[in-house]
Write a protein that holds these residues in place. Structure first.
Motif, PDB file in Angstrom:
ATOM      1  N   LEU A 291      31.129  21.455  46.292  1.00  0.00           N
ATOM      2  CA  LEU A 291      31.453  21.802  44.913  1.00  0.00           C
ATOM      3  C   LEU A 291      31.211  23.286  44.656  1.00  0.00           C
ATOM      4  O   LEU A 291      32.071  23.987  44.109  1.00  0.00           O
ATOM      5  CB  LEU A 291      30.611  20.945  43.956  1.00  0.00           C
ATOM      6  CG  LEU A 291      30.785  21.223  42.459  1.00  0.00           C
ATOM      7  CD1 LEU A 291      32.227  20.928  42.042  1.00  0.00           C
ATOM      8  CD2 LEU A 291      29.815  20.363  41.651  1.00  0.00           C
ATOM      9  N   ALA A 292      30.020  23.778  45.046  1.00  0.00           N
ATOM     10  CA  ALA A 292      29.702  25.182  44.813  1.00  0.00           C
ATOM     11  C   ALA A 292      30.611  26.089  45.628  1.00  0.00           C
ATOM     12  O   ALA A 292      31.032  27.161  45.156  1.00  0.00           O
ATOM     13  CB  ALA A 292      28.241  25.448  45.155  1.00  0.00           C
ATOM     14  N   PHE A 293      30.917  25.698  46.873  1.00  0.00           N
ATOM     15  CA  PHE A 293      31.791  26.522  47.707  1.00  0.00           C
ATOM     16  C   PHE A 293      33.181  26.626  47.090  1.00  0.00           C
ATOM     17  O   PHE A 293      33.782  27.706  47.081  1.00  0.00           O
ATOM     18  CB  PHE A 293      31.888  25.917  49.111  1.00  0.00           C
ATOM     19  CG  PHE A 293      32.770  26.713  50.039  1.00  0.00           C
ATOM     20  CD1 PHE A 293      32.258  27.789  50.738  1.00  0.00           C
ATOM     21  CD2 PHE A 293      34.112  26.397  50.187  1.00  0.00           C
ATOM     22  CE1 PHE A 293      33.072  28.531  51.586  1.00  0.00           C
ATOM     23  CE2 PHE A 293      34.925  27.131  51.024  1.00  0.00           C
ATOM     24  CZ  PHE A 293      34.399  28.201  51.725  1.00  0.00           C
ATOM     25  N   ASP A 298      37.315  29.903  44.566  1.00  0.00           N
ATOM     26  CA  ASP A 298      38.262  30.202  43.488  1.00  0.00           C
ATOM     27  C   ASP A 298      38.021  31.590  42.912  1.00  0.00           C
ATOM     28  O   ASP A 298      38.972  32.351  42.672  1.00  0.00           O
ATOM     29  CB  ASP A 298      38.145  29.142  42.385  1.00  0.00           C
ATOM     30  CG  ASP A 298      38.681  27.791  42.826  1.00  0.00           C
ATOM     31  OD1 ASP A 298      39.542  27.770  43.731  1.00  0.00           O
ATOM     32  OD2 ASP A 298      38.245  26.764  42.277  1.00  0.00           O
ATOM     33  N   HIS A 299      36.742  31.948  42.677  1.00  0.00           N
ATOM     34  CA  HIS A 299      36.432  33.272  42.125  1.00  0.00           C
ATOM     35  C   HIS A 299      36.832  34.385  43.098  1.00  0.00           C
ATOM     36  O   HIS A 299      37.406  35.409  42.681  1.00  0.00           O
ATOM     37  CB  HIS A 299      34.941  33.362  41.810  1.00  0.00           C
ATOM     38  CG  HIS A 299      34.505  32.484  40.670  1.00  0.00           C
ATOM     39  ND1 HIS A 299      35.208  32.398  39.484  1.00  0.00           N
ATOM     40  CD2 HIS A 299      33.443  31.643  40.527  1.00  0.00           C
ATOM     41  CE1 HIS A 299      34.608  31.561  38.660  1.00  0.00           C
ATOM     42  NE2 HIS A 299      33.532  31.074  39.279  1.00  0.00           N
ATOM     43  N   ARG A 300      36.524  34.201  44.363  1.00  0.00           N
ATOM     44  CA  ARG A 300      36.836  35.245  45.334  1.00  0.00           C
ATOM     45  C   ARG A 300      38.336  35.359  45.581  1.00  0.00           C
ATOM     46  O   ARG A 300      38.844  36.444  45.887  1.00  0.00           O
ATOM     47  CB  ARG A 300      36.093  34.985  46.639  1.00  0.00           C
ATOM     48  CG  ARG A 300      34.580  35.130  46.488  1.00  0.00           C
ATOM     49  CD  ARG A 300      33.871  35.213  47.814  1.00  0.00           C
ATOM     50  NE  ARG A 300      32.432  35.388  47.613  1.00  0.00           N
ATOM     51  CZ  ARG A 300      31.548  35.480  48.607  1.00  0.00           C
ATOM     52  NH1 ARG A 300      31.969  35.442  49.860  1.00  0.00           N
ATOM     53  NH2 ARG A 300      30.260  35.638  48.358  1.00  0.00           N
ATOM     54  N   LEU A 301      39.053  34.264  45.463  1.00  0.00           N
ATOM     55  CA  LEU A 301      40.507  34.344  45.562  1.00  0.00           C
ATOM     56  C   LEU A 301      41.084  35.153  44.416  1.00  0.00           C
ATOM     57  O   LEU A 301      42.010  35.958  44.606  1.00  0.00           O
ATOM     58  CB  LEU A 301      41.115  32.936  45.579  1.00  0.00           C
ATOM     59  CG  LEU A 301      41.050  32.174  46.899  1.00  0.00           C
ATOM     60  CD1 LEU A 301      41.532  30.753  46.714  1.00  0.00           C
ATOM     61  CD2 LEU A 301      41.872  32.876  47.970  1.00  0.00           C
ATOM     62  N   MET A 302      40.558  34.955  43.202  1.00  0.00           N
ATOM     63  CA  MET A 302      41.018  35.750  42.060  1.00  0.00           C
ATOM     64  C   MET A 302      40.750  37.231  42.291  1.00  0.00           C
ATOM     65  O   MET A 302      41.615  38.083  42.030  1.00  0.00           O
ATOM     66  CB  MET A 302      40.316  35.267  40.789  1.00  0.00           C
ATOM     67  CG  MET A 302      40.709  33.868  40.342  1.00  0.00           C
ATOM     68  SD  MET A 302      39.800  33.328  38.878  1.00  0.00           S
ATOM     69  CE  MET A 302      40.284  34.597  37.707  1.00  0.00           C
ATOM     70  N   ALA A 303      39.543  37.539  42.787  1.00  0.00           N
ATOM     71  CA  ALA A 303      39.210  38.936  43.048  1.00  0.00           C
ATOM     72  C   ALA A 303      40.083  39.510  44.157  1.00  0.00           C
ATOM     73  O   ALA A 303      40.520  40.664  44.089  1.00  0.00           O
ATOM     74  CB  ALA A 303      37.733  39.050  43.419  1.00  0.00           C
ATOM     75  N   ALA A 304      40.348  38.710  45.201  1.00  0.00           N
ATOM     76  CA  ALA A 304      41.174  39.190  46.312  1.00  0.00           C
ATOM     77  C   ALA A 304      42.612  39.440  45.856  1.00  0.00           C
ATOM     78  O   ALA A 304      43.255  40.407  46.299  1.00  0.00           O
ATOM     79  CB  ALA A 304      41.141  38.177  47.457  1.00  0.00           C
ATOM     80  N   ARG A 305      43.136  38.590  44.991  1.00  0.00           N
ATOM     81  CA  ARG A 305      44.487  38.809  44.469  1.00  0.00           C
ATOM     82  C   ARG A 305      44.553  40.114  43.680  1.00  0.00           C
ATOM     83  O   ARG A 305      45.525  40.880  43.781  1.00  0.00           O
ATOM     84  CB  ARG A 305      44.903  37.642  43.580  1.00  0.00           C
ATOM     85  CG  ARG A 305      45.145  36.337  44.319  1.00  0.00           C
ATOM     86  CD  ARG A 305      45.792  35.316  43.409  1.00  0.00           C
ATOM     87  NE  ARG A 305      45.803  33.988  44.024  1.00  0.00           N
ATOM     88  CZ  ARG A 305      44.937  33.032  43.748  1.00  0.00           C
ATOM     89  NH1 ARG A 305      43.960  33.260  42.867  1.00  0.00           N
ATOM     90  NH2 ARG A 305      44.995  31.858  44.330  1.00  0.00           N
ATOM     91  N   ALA A 306      43.516  40.356  42.869  1.00  0.00           N
ATOM     92  CA  ALA A 306      43.517  41.557  42.038  1.00  0.00           C
ATOM     93  C   ALA A 306      43.387  42.825  42.878  1.00  0.00           C
ATOM     94  O   ALA A 306      43.986  43.855  42.557  1.00  0.00           O
ATOM     95  CB  ALA A 306      42.381  41.478  41.016  1.00  0.00           C
ATOM     96  N   SER A 307      42.595  42.753  43.957  1.00  0.00           N
ATOM     97  CA  SER A 307      42.341  43.950  44.768  1.00  0.00           C
ATOM     98  C   SER A 307      43.265  44.064  45.978  1.00  0.00           C
ATOM     99  O   SER A 307      43.303  45.113  46.624  1.00  0.00           O
ATOM    100  CB  SER A 307      40.887  43.942  45.251  1.00  0.00           C
ATOM    101  OG  SER A 307      40.636  42.800  46.065  1.00  0.00           O
ATOM    102  N   GLY A 308      43.996  42.995  46.299  1.00  0.00           N
ATOM    103  CA  GLY A 308      44.872  43.026  47.456  1.00  0.00           C
ATOM    104  C   GLY A 308      44.146  42.881  48.780  1.00  0.00           C
ATOM    105  O   GLY A 308      44.681  43.217  49.830  1.00  0.00           O
ATOM    106  N   HIS A 309      42.906  42.368  48.750  1.00  0.00           N
ATOM    107  CA  HIS A 309      42.118  42.207  49.968  1.00  0.00           C
ATOM    108  C   HIS A 309      42.431  40.879  50.646  1.00  0.00           C
ATOM    109  O   HIS A 309      42.951  39.946  50.031  1.00  0.00           O
ATOM    110  CB  HIS A 309      40.628  42.291  49.652  1.00  0.00           C
ATOM    111  CG  HIS A 309      40.192  43.665  49.268  1.00  0.00           C
ATOM    112  ND1 HIS A 309      38.976  43.930  48.667  1.00  0.00           N
ATOM    113  CD2 HIS A 309      40.813  44.872  49.383  1.00  0.00           C
ATOM    114  CE1 HIS A 309      38.872  45.216  48.442  1.00  0.00           C
ATOM    115  NE2 HIS A 309      39.974  45.816  48.849  1.00  0.00           N
TER     116      HIS A 309
END
Length: 710
Positions: A291-293, A298-309
């Motif tokens: 659950l925590a993972f 989800d949060h890191r995917l949002m950040a990666a989309r925004a930064s292109g990483h």
């Protein structure tokens, strides 16, 4: 007369004035008392409402959290039918206060566990009033009856629903707690009101001053604190457990009430932290759970989309972990699991970067998320490191175990654009690593999707293939080398699919092994082979033909093989001496003690055991000293190049000589040329089989060959 009248008038006026004053005092006292009573009732009502709402919200939230967490924790044990682990989880939740019952049921609504040792209603359909909706629910469901508040949650593995769990909160216990809290508050308020009433009665002479003082005193010491508590209760109800309370050093009931409220606030906050910790942390390893993972992903995917990483995800699964639990017990399994976690954590710390996240998805599955730097290179380095480190032996309960791990690697955004697809691709790549021989890593590719779809389709078609008559037995004759007389047959399984045509055994046997269907098909093949062999006539020399049946490693490790063999022999009437069982060399590697015990039981029944594909495993002839076998079958890879490769010829000669020294029969398979047969016969090989001697034949052809004296 005037004096008397005047006197009487003054007295009367005095009496009237005193009476009026007394009436005013009484009226003022009545007004004050009425105001105090109304204020006390309002405070009691408000506090009672807040306490009720607080308890109700807390119990509903607690029940939903427990049901959701327990459903997540039960998915893997229920998938593997691990009732012992299911019972442990159920009992752990059942011990919590106010939990009336915990019921785990399968997809058909039959009870699997209730936390008891005996589970008296195991396998029975639940018939209570709340059961029907709970069984039919496809998502979280809250039901309430006069006695219980029930939270139901389906147990899912992917899109497959395995069943569900029902957590019942006893409303009677909740009402008792709520009544105690309300009663304590009412008693405190009543004591405060009684004390203030005494002060008012004693200070009647200074009614106005004392009245003002009392009003101010009540306002400051009672109403304001109670209003503060009511406001704090509303904030706590909204989920703010850090609400501050005014510093209080008073020793009266209000001070005690404020301190009690502060303790209750801290207890609720602590309970919320514990619940969150339980909901987001794996109990055994202390790692982040599924659950925590998923939330972090989800949060890191949002950040990666925004930064292109890029992100990299590694899906790791321990190889043959179930064998540890089955053979050494769950305590040994937990010990092996913890050693694995330590090695994975060290590898992630060494090669994964500071932002790497390691989580346990349940059972023997682990997921690693890389989100910093060149994640593709880090993933490659980490996967290589994990394969090396996890492939090293484990020391568990004085035994050395070789397990290893299969690892799937997938990248964002190259392979997937969302969390669900990314996890699915990692699982597919991990499965391909297992297909490649385990203890290795594989990168996800789109071609893997088609391979998985084909395998799933084949697995679905294989289920029920025996009942539909698509699977049939064929027999590979086995000949004695000295006179080329047929002395036995090896049972082969063939699959003729109505639309796919003939499916090679090398394809569907592997699917059956990995899916566990071999544990269903294997006993049916053994039983059918015994039934047919029992009807065959004896050969010309009076000896009965033996029938050799291949046994899966899963059947051997299950421990039920001796009983199954005895049952088949009894039902068919086939003499035990005419049944040979073939085991691959790798089936006995890793736990020779268990294999030796099972084979010893088979020997006592008169059944003979052969070691198939001999020489291809890791151990070679060393296992012949530890595992009792009656014969070995030289693998066809040695026979194929025997006339051209001196090394193969030398190895084959050595195997025959050493096996004969141990009193073991030698069988050569895969003979396709006469020169191969002659070389083996010259070196004393006892038995032979292959296409040069005979292709696989039907049971009818076997009978004809016996009658013709072949």
């Amino acid at each position: 007369m005037k004096r008397l009248g005047l006197g009487s008038g003054m007295q009367a006026r005095f009496v009237l004035a005193m009476g009026g004053a007394m009436l005013v005092v009484v009226a003022i006292l009545a007004v004050l008392l009425g105001r105090q009573a109304a204020s006390q009732r309002e405070v009691t009502r408000l506090s009672g409402t807040v306490i009720h709402e607080l308890f109700d919200r807390s119990m509903r939230s607690r029940g939903e959290t427990m049901a959701r967490e327990l459903a997540d924790a039960l998915s893997n044990p229920l998938y593997y039918n691990d009732l012992e682990q299911v019972g442990a989880l159920v009992r752990n939740v059942s011990r919590q206060r106010a939990v009336g019952y915990v019921l785990v049921f399968d997809a058909k609504g039959r009870l699997l566990h209730d936390g008891s040792v005996a589970v008296p209603d195991y396998g029975r359909a639940m018939s209570d009033p709340l059961a029907a909706k709970a069984v039919a629910a496809k998502a979280a469901l809250v039901q309430e009856s006069p006695k219980v508040l029930e939270n139901s949650m389906p147990i899912m593995v992917g899109n497959q629903r395995l069943g569900g769990v029902r957590v019942g909160i006893s409303l009677k216990e909740v009402q008792v707690l709520e009544a105690q809290a309300s009663q304590t508050l009412a008693q405190r308020l009543e004591q405060v009101g009684t004390r203030h009433l005494g002060w008012l009665l004693l200070m009647l002479a200074l009614l106005v001053a004392i009245g003002v003082a009392v009003v101010l005193y009540v306002q400051r010491t009672l109403v304001t604190p109670i209003r503060g508590l009511a406001m704090a209760a509303r904030q706590i109800e909204a989920g703010d457990y850090q609400v501050p309370l005014r510093e209080n050093h008073r020793d009266d009931e209000v001070g005690e009430l404020v301190r009690a409220f502060a303790r209750m606030r801290d207890a609720i906050a602590r309970h919320d932290r514990e619940v969150r910790h339980m909901a987001y942390t794996d109990a055994l390893t202390g790692l982040t759970n599924r659950l925590a993972f998923r939330e972090t992903l989800d949060h890191r995917l949002m950040a990666a989309r925004a930064s292109g990483h890029q992100l990299a995800l590694l899906f790791a699964d321990m190889d043959d972990f179930k064998r540890v639990n089955d053979t050494l017990g769950h305590e040994a399994g937990d010990e092996a699991l913890l050693q694995f976690v330590q090695r994975i954590s060290e590898a992630v710390s060494a090669a994964g970067g500071d932002e790497a996240l390691l989580a346990r998805f349940g059972g023997d599955e682990f997921v690693i998320l890389l989100a910093e730097g060149d994640v593709a290179a880090q993933a490659r380095e980490l996967a290589d490191l994990l394969v090396r480190e996890l492939g090293k032996p484990l020391r568990v309960q004085g035994r050395e175990l070789f397990l290893g791990a299969s690892i799937g690697v997938t990248l964002f955004p190259d392979d997937a654009a969302d969390a669900t697809t990314l996890l699915k691709n990692g699982d597919i790549a991990m499965y391909q690593a297992k297909m490649a021989g385990k203890n290795c890593h594989r990168y996800y590719s789109r071609a893997m999707d088609h391979a998985v779809e084909r395998r799933v389709h084949m697995e679905q078609e294989l289920r029920g293939a025996w009942e539909r008559g698509e699977l049939r037995l064929a027999y590979q004759p086995i000949f004695r080398t000295r006179d080329r007389r047929m002395v036995g047959v090896e049972v082969l399984l063939r699959w003729q699919h109505p639309t796919l045509g003939t499916i090679p055994p090398s394809v569907f046997i592997e699917v059956a092994e990995q899916s566990g269907l071999i544990e269903v098909i294997g006993p049916k093949v053994l039983r059918a082979a015994c039934m047919e062999a029992a009807q065959w006539p004896r050969s010309g020399d009076g000896e009965g033909m033996f029938v050799s049946v291949n046994v899966s490693p899963r059947q051997l490790r299950g421990g039920e093989l001796p009983d199954l063999v005895a049952q088949c022999l009894h039902e068919s009437g086939l003499p035990a001496s005419r049944l040979h069982l073939e085991l691959t060399e790798t089936a006995v590697i890793g736990d020779e003690m268990l294999a030796a015990q099972l084979l010893d039981k088979l020997h006592r029944t008169g059944v003979k055991v052969w070691l198939d594909d001999f020489g291809t495993g890791f151990s070679g002839l060393s296992h012949l000293r530890q595992v009792p076998v009656d014969g070995v079958k030289i693998d066809k890879s040695f026979v194929a190049d025997m006339q051209r490769d001196p090394d193969d010829l030398a190895l084959t000669t050595a195997i025959i000589a050493m096996a004969h020294a141990l009193g073991i029969t030698v069988v050569a398979e895969g003979i396709e040329q006469e020169v191969q047969f002659d070389l083996l016969s010259q070196r004393g090989c006892d038995l032979a089989q292959g296409y040069w001697l005979s292709h696989p034949i039907t049971a009818t052809a076997v009978v004809q060959m016996i009658e013709s004296g072949a």
